[in-house]
Design a protein around this motif. Structure first.
Motif, PDB file in Angstrom:
ATOM      1  N   ALA A  14       5.703  -3.070 -13.253  1.00  0.00           N
ATOM      2  CA  ALA A  14       6.772  -2.117 -13.498  1.00  0.00           C
ATOM      3  C   ALA A  14       7.979  -2.397 -12.624  1.00  0.00           C
ATOM      4  CB  ALA A  14       6.267  -0.702 -13.219  1.00  0.00           C
ATOM      5  N   MET A  15       9.096  -1.803 -13.013  1.00  0.00           N
ATOM      6  CA  MET A  15      10.282  -1.796 -12.171  1.00  0.00           C
ATOM      7  C   MET A  15      10.225  -0.524 -11.342  1.00  0.00           C
ATOM      8  SD  MET A  15      13.147  -3.074 -14.889  1.00  0.00           S
ATOM      9  CE  MET A  15      14.457  -3.090 -13.687  1.00  0.00           C
ATOM     10  N   VAL A  16      10.528  -0.650 -10.039  1.00  0.00           N
ATOM     11  CA  VAL A  16      10.543   0.499  -9.143  1.00  0.00           C
ATOM     12  C   VAL A  16      11.895   0.541  -8.453  1.00  0.00           C
ATOM     13  CG1 VAL A  16       9.477   1.599  -7.129  1.00  0.00           C
ATOM     14  CG2 VAL A  16       8.043   0.379  -8.779  1.00  0.00           C
ATOM     15  N   ARG A  17      12.556   1.699  -8.545  1.00  0.00           N
ATOM     16  CA  ARG A  17      13.870   1.866  -7.930  1.00  0.00           C
ATOM     17  C   ARG A  17      13.753   2.472  -6.538  1.00  0.00           C
ATOM     18  NH1 ARG A  17      17.310   5.093 -12.430  1.00  0.00           N
ATOM     19  NH2 ARG A  17      15.575   6.526 -12.138  1.00  0.00           N
ATOM     20  N   GLY A  18      14.761   2.183  -5.728  1.00  0.00           N
ATOM     21  CA  GLY A  18      14.886   2.840  -4.436  1.00  0.00           C
ATOM     22  C   GLY A  18      14.504   1.998  -3.238  1.00  0.00           C
ATOM     23  N   ILE A  19      14.091   0.768  -3.454  1.00  0.00           N
ATOM     24  CA  ILE A  19      13.732  -0.094  -2.337  1.00  0.00           C
ATOM     25  C   ILE A  19      14.911  -1.020  -2.066  1.00  0.00           C
ATOM     26  CG2 ILE A  19      12.134  -1.836  -1.461  1.00  0.00           C
ATOM     27  CD1 ILE A  19      10.056  -0.587  -3.390  1.00  0.00           C
ATOM     28  N   LYS A  25       3.684   0.997   4.592  1.00  0.00           N
ATOM     29  CA  LYS A  25       2.988   2.185   4.094  1.00  0.00           C
ATOM     30  C   LYS A  25       2.353   1.972   2.723  1.00  0.00           C
ATOM     31  CE  LYS A  25       5.742   5.364   6.743  1.00  0.00           C
ATOM     32  NZ  LYS A  25       6.161   6.744   6.840  1.00  0.00           N
ATOM     33  N   LEU A  26       2.245   0.706   2.278  1.00  0.00           N
ATOM     34  CA  LEU A  26       1.594   0.442   0.995  1.00  0.00           C
ATOM     35  C   LEU A  26       0.122   0.831   1.060  1.00  0.00           C
ATOM     36  CD1 LEU A  26       3.084  -3.025  -0.025  1.00  0.00           C
ATOM     37  CD2 LEU A  26       3.584  -0.823  -1.058  1.00  0.00           C
ATOM     38  N   PRO A  27      -0.458   1.388   0.022  1.00  0.00           N
ATOM     39  CA  PRO A  27       0.160   1.724  -1.252  1.00  0.00           C
ATOM     40  C   PRO A  27       1.107   2.913  -1.094  1.00  0.00           C
ATOM     41  CG  PRO A  27      -2.123   2.422  -1.250  1.00  0.00           C
ATOM     42  CD  PRO A  27      -1.889   1.698   0.047  1.00  0.00           C
ATOM     43  N   TYR A  28       2.277   2.816  -1.738  1.00  0.00           N
ATOM     44  CA  TYR A  28       3.361   3.779  -1.535  1.00  0.00           C
ATOM     45  C   TYR A  28       3.515   4.661  -2.773  1.00  0.00           C
ATOM     46  CZ  TYR A  28       7.598   5.527   0.588  1.00  0.00           C
ATOM     47  OH  TYR A  28       8.525   6.334   1.171  1.00  0.00           O
ATOM     48  N   PRO A  29       3.672   5.987  -2.598  1.00  0.00           N
ATOM     49  CA  PRO A  29       3.760   6.889  -3.746  1.00  0.00           C
ATOM     50  C   PRO A  29       5.036   6.693  -4.570  1.00  0.00           C
ATOM     51  CG  PRO A  29       4.094   8.109  -1.704  1.00  0.00           C
ATOM     52  CD  PRO A  29       3.747   6.701  -1.323  1.00  0.00           C
ATOM     53  N   VAL A  30       4.843   6.702  -5.890  1.00  0.00           N
ATOM     54  CA  VAL A  30       5.947   6.568  -6.839  1.00  0.00           C
ATOM     55  C   VAL A  30       5.719   7.526  -8.005  1.00  0.00           C
ATOM     56  CG1 VAL A  30       6.452   4.144  -6.267  1.00  0.00           C
ATOM     57  CG2 VAL A  30       4.817   4.665  -8.077  1.00  0.00           C
ATOM     58  N   HIS A  31       6.771   7.758  -8.759  1.00  0.00           N
ATOM     59  CA  HIS A  31       6.648   8.594  -9.956  1.00  0.00           C
ATOM     60  C   HIS A  31       7.517   8.002 -11.058  1.00  0.00           C
ATOM     61  CE1 HIS A  31      10.172  10.124  -7.811  1.00  0.00           C
ATOM     62  NE2 HIS A  31      10.658  10.411  -9.003  1.00  0.00           N
ATOM     63  N   ALA A  32       7.086   8.221 -12.278  1.00  0.00           N
ATOM     64  CA  ALA A  32       7.794   7.682 -13.437  1.00  0.00           C
ATOM     65  C   ALA A  32       8.985   8.562 -13.794  1.00  0.00           C
ATOM     66  CB  ALA A  32       6.850   7.581 -14.627  1.00  0.00           C
ATOM     67  N   THR A  33      10.043   7.906 -14.245  1.00  0.00           N
ATOM     68  CA  THR A  33      11.242   8.580 -14.724  1.00  0.00           C
ATOM     69  C   THR A  33      11.617   7.965 -16.062  1.00  0.00           C
ATOM     70  OG1 THR A  33      12.001   8.852 -12.438  1.00  0.00           O
ATOM     71  CG2 THR A  33      13.650   9.123 -14.172  1.00  0.00           C
ATOM     72  N   PHE A  50       9.896   3.444 -12.537  1.00  0.00           N
ATOM     73  CA  PHE A  50       9.347   4.242 -11.443  1.00  0.00           C
ATOM     74  C   PHE A  50      10.381   4.381 -10.327  1.00  0.00           C
ATOM     75  CE2 PHE A  50       5.634   2.996 -13.734  1.00  0.00           C
ATOM     76  CZ  PHE A  50       4.751   4.050 -13.562  1.00  0.00           C
ATOM     77  N   ASP A  51      10.307   5.497  -9.637  1.00  0.00           N
ATOM     78  CA  ASP A  51      11.132   5.755  -8.458  1.00  0.00           C
ATOM     79  C   ASP A  51      10.190   5.992  -7.275  1.00  0.00           C
ATOM     80  OD1 ASP A  51      13.904   5.816  -9.429  1.00  0.00           O
ATOM     81  OD2 ASP A  51      13.223   7.503 -10.635  1.00  0.00           O
ATOM     82  N   ILE A  52      10.610   5.516  -6.107  1.00  0.00           N
ATOM     83  CA  ILE A  52       9.792   5.785  -4.920  1.00  0.00           C
ATOM     84  C   ILE A  52       9.921   7.253  -4.564  1.00  0.00           C
ATOM     85  CG2 ILE A  52       9.884   3.435  -4.006  1.00  0.00           C
ATOM     86  CD1 ILE A  52      11.988   4.427  -1.984  1.00  0.00           C
ATOM     87  N   ASP A  53       8.877   7.809  -3.998  1.00  0.00           N
ATOM     88  CA  ASP A  53       8.951   9.158  -3.473  1.00  0.00           C
ATOM     89  C   ASP A  53       9.704   9.087  -2.144  1.00  0.00           C
ATOM     90  OD1 ASP A  53       7.648  10.046  -5.703  1.00  0.00           O
ATOM     91  OD2 ASP A  53       5.705  10.274  -4.743  1.00  0.00           O
ATOM     92  N   GLU A  54      10.122  10.210  -1.641  1.00  0.00           N
ATOM     93  CA  GLU A  54      10.970  10.266  -0.431  1.00  0.00           C
ATOM     94  C   GLU A  54      10.480   9.341   0.660  1.00  0.00           C
ATOM     95  OE1 GLU A  54      13.768  12.880   2.098  1.00  0.00           O
ATOM     96  OE2 GLU A  54      13.217  13.264   0.044  1.00  0.00           O
ATOM     97  N   VAL A  55      11.395   8.566   1.210  1.00  0.00           N
ATOM     98  CA  VAL A  55      11.077   7.658   2.305  1.00  0.00           C
ATOM     99  C   VAL A  55      11.108   8.438   3.606  1.00  0.00           C
ATOM    100  CG1 VAL A  55      11.775   5.595   3.550  1.00  0.00           C
ATOM    101  CG2 VAL A  55      12.068   5.705   1.093  1.00  0.00           C
ATOM    102  N   GLU A  56       9.992   8.450   4.303  1.00  0.00           N
ATOM    103  CA  GLU A  56       9.941   9.111   5.610  1.00  0.00           C
ATOM    104  C   GLU A  56      10.204   8.081   6.690  1.00  0.00           C
ATOM    105  OE1 GLU A  56       6.293  11.221   6.104  1.00  0.00           O
ATOM    106  OE2 GLU A  56       6.385  12.050   4.079  1.00  0.00           O
ATOM    107  N   GLU A  57      11.251   8.287   7.442  1.00  0.00           N
ATOM    108  CA  GLU A  57      11.624   7.316   8.480  1.00  0.00           C
ATOM    109  C   GLU A  57      11.012   7.659   9.808  1.00  0.00           C
ATOM    110  OE1 GLU A  57      14.618   4.970   8.132  1.00  0.00           O
ATOM    111  OE2 GLU A  57      15.084   5.488   6.085  1.00  0.00           O
TER     112      GLU A  57
END
Length: 138
Positions: free
Chosen positions: A95-100, A111-119, A131-138
């Protein structure tokens, strides 16, 4: 043969236009096929039914695109990576994942595996799932 693959593809894209992400569930073994296929990859049955899925999951691995592999028609959705996503409903998919970005890449890799959700994303005359990544916690 009962159902033609073209009808499955049409149903899938029609459902996306209605804001629904759908998959096919095997009536024999219960396996979920997404994107939807004619037959079950687990047991080979063609006895399938449509179900709606959330397509949330975990990104297992990813690769950043380079200037050579970037596709100009995808400029409007960048930044994106190519990834393997294991959706909660079952299958692992490419898949394509946005936000990285290059800036948050190392944090997400750690932090892999990293949570994502479909849009559902409108494209030029059709809708598709990215897919979009869920909020990145810094």
């Amino acid at each position: 043969m009962g159902v033609k693959l073209e009808r499955i593809v049409k149903t899938y894209y029609d459902n996306l236009e209605q804001g629904k992400i759908t998959a096919r569930k095997c009536k024999d073994c219960g396996a979920i096929e997404w994107p939807p296929l004619l037959a079950c990859n687990t047991c080979g049955s063609t006895e399938m039914e449509w179900i709606e899925i959330e397509a949330k999951g975990k990104m297992l691995q990813f690769v950043m695109s380079s200037p050579i592999t970037r596709r100009p028609e995808m400029e409007d959705i960048k930044p994106y990576v190519l990834a393997v996503v294991q959706i909660d409903e079952g299958p692992a998919v490419n898949a394509m994942v946005r936000g990285i970005t290059r800036k948050n890449k190392k944090l997400i890799e750690s932090k892999l595996p990293y949570p994502v959700h479909a849009t559902i994303v409108p494209r030029d005359g059709y809708s598709t799932v990215i897919f979009d990544i869920d909020e990145v916690e810094e």
